[in-house]
Design an enzyme around this catalytic site. Sequence first.
Site, PDB file in Angstrom:
ATOM      1  N   SER A  28      -3.365   9.018  -1.337  1.00 53.33           N
ATOM      2  CA  SER A  28      -4.291   9.749  -0.468  1.00 53.33           C
ATOM      3  C   SER A  28      -3.584  10.827   0.343  1.00 53.33           C
ATOM      4  O   SER A  28      -4.235  11.686   0.922  1.00 53.33           O
ATOM      5  CB  SER A  28      -5.001   8.775   0.476  1.00 53.33           C
ATOM      6  OG  SER A  28      -4.041   8.029   1.189  1.00 53.33           O
ATOM      7  N   CYS A  82       3.062  -6.103   0.685  1.00 61.62           N
ATOM      8  CA  CYS A  82       4.131  -6.017   1.694  1.00 61.62           C
ATOM      9  C   CYS A  82       3.661  -6.634   3.006  1.00 61.62           C
ATOM     10  O   CYS A  82       4.218  -6.357   4.062  1.00 61.62           O
ATOM     11  CB  CYS A  82       4.615  -4.585   1.868  1.00 61.62           C
ATOM     12  SG  CYS A  82       3.318  -3.458   2.378  1.00 61.62           S
TER      13      CYS A  82
END
Length: 395
Positions: free
Chosen positions: A250, A339
């Site tokens: 993005s 993560c």
Amino acid sequence: MFEVILKKGKEKAVLQRHPWVFSGAIEQVKGKPANGDVVKLLDVQGRFMAWGFYNDQSRVALRLLEWDESVAIDDNWFRQKVGIAVDSRNFVLADGKTNTCRLIFSEADYLPGLIVDKYADYLSVQILTSGIQNNIAVIIDELQRLLQPKGIYDKSDASSRAHEGLETANEVLAGNPPPELVEVMENGITYGINIAEGQKSGFYCDQRDNRMLVANYATGKKVLDCFSYTGGFTLNSLKHGAASVTSVDSSALAIDTLKRNIVLNGLNEAKHHSIQSDVNKQLRRFKDEGETFDIIVLDPPKYAPSRSALDRASRAYKDLNRIAMLLLNKGGLLATYSCSGAMDIDTFKQVLAWAALDAGKQVQFIHQFCQPEDHPVRSSFPEGEYLKGLLCRVI
Ligand code: SAH
């Protein structure tokens, strides 16, 4: 020296050398230590337990440094910790194909709140606790003495600084400002790193090994790299002879840097396609268009910032992985990561099992990924383990 008394019954974690003491575990603070001061932690009987950084603005009121009363937390202590951490990264840099890595990883290197990343001749530093902030001058001096970097940049823009009552920082700490793109090498691939404008400290060096592992499967394959950032998985796959790679992110700056990185490495631009878009939207678009891939990489940002966000995050991970599974050719590979420290590998496997069921696919886990050696996990601090991933064969 100020003293802090631990509540009765809260001794176990401290004795096991966990480096955090939450504010709720504190019985009494004697006097008025300033935030970032080193204080002495005692049990209710007045026995020494540990030395630690104090901060009354943080939920983690004490960050423990030493469990031996006779060790002084002085300049020399900080110099020693920096030296040990930097030394232990030598093997990552030894083969001459990599000159970027994490040199200091906070609690894991006994320096709670300090992150130092090496980008060739520049260092990018994140200072996340007031204790480290108070001692940054000697830390910088030691880094200069050991490494003679051209410049040290403070990239302390993490939201966690607010919890410590610290402002964000984005400035040169020592030496020269880094150029717009610092050229670094990771496993023989060149990257331009925009330290000042890029995300986090500039680059995600925690995926170094995993990028190579995935690329080993990429020869002749049609690869989709989602959340590509500046192209870690893309560049490795192209170098390993992928038939084509599509990168989705993005961030316009990430895509722009990725394109420059392809040119920097002399890779075939005709085999690469980048799309600046929200991944969730783009995956649905591919589905509508009937587009399929042989390998899909999903390396999203942290969906679960805390344990309380885990349920919601699990649903987001499931949905993302479900759609990706639908876009894979039969027998294709999904390299999928989380993560989020709050998501452990077993929960992640469960999420993928749900995704497979909903997608009507069978999944074999063929490899487990973890964080590399320059992001060590201290046995007394399991919270430091955050990056995990699975290579899935989707049938
Ligand atoms: N795989 C990368 C690191 C990914 S970091 C590497 O190897 O270096 C996560 C990336 O996800 C960032 O680049 C961020 O810009 C991007 N991102 C975050 N949310 C996104 C979204 N909804 N859609 C697309 N990209 C997104």
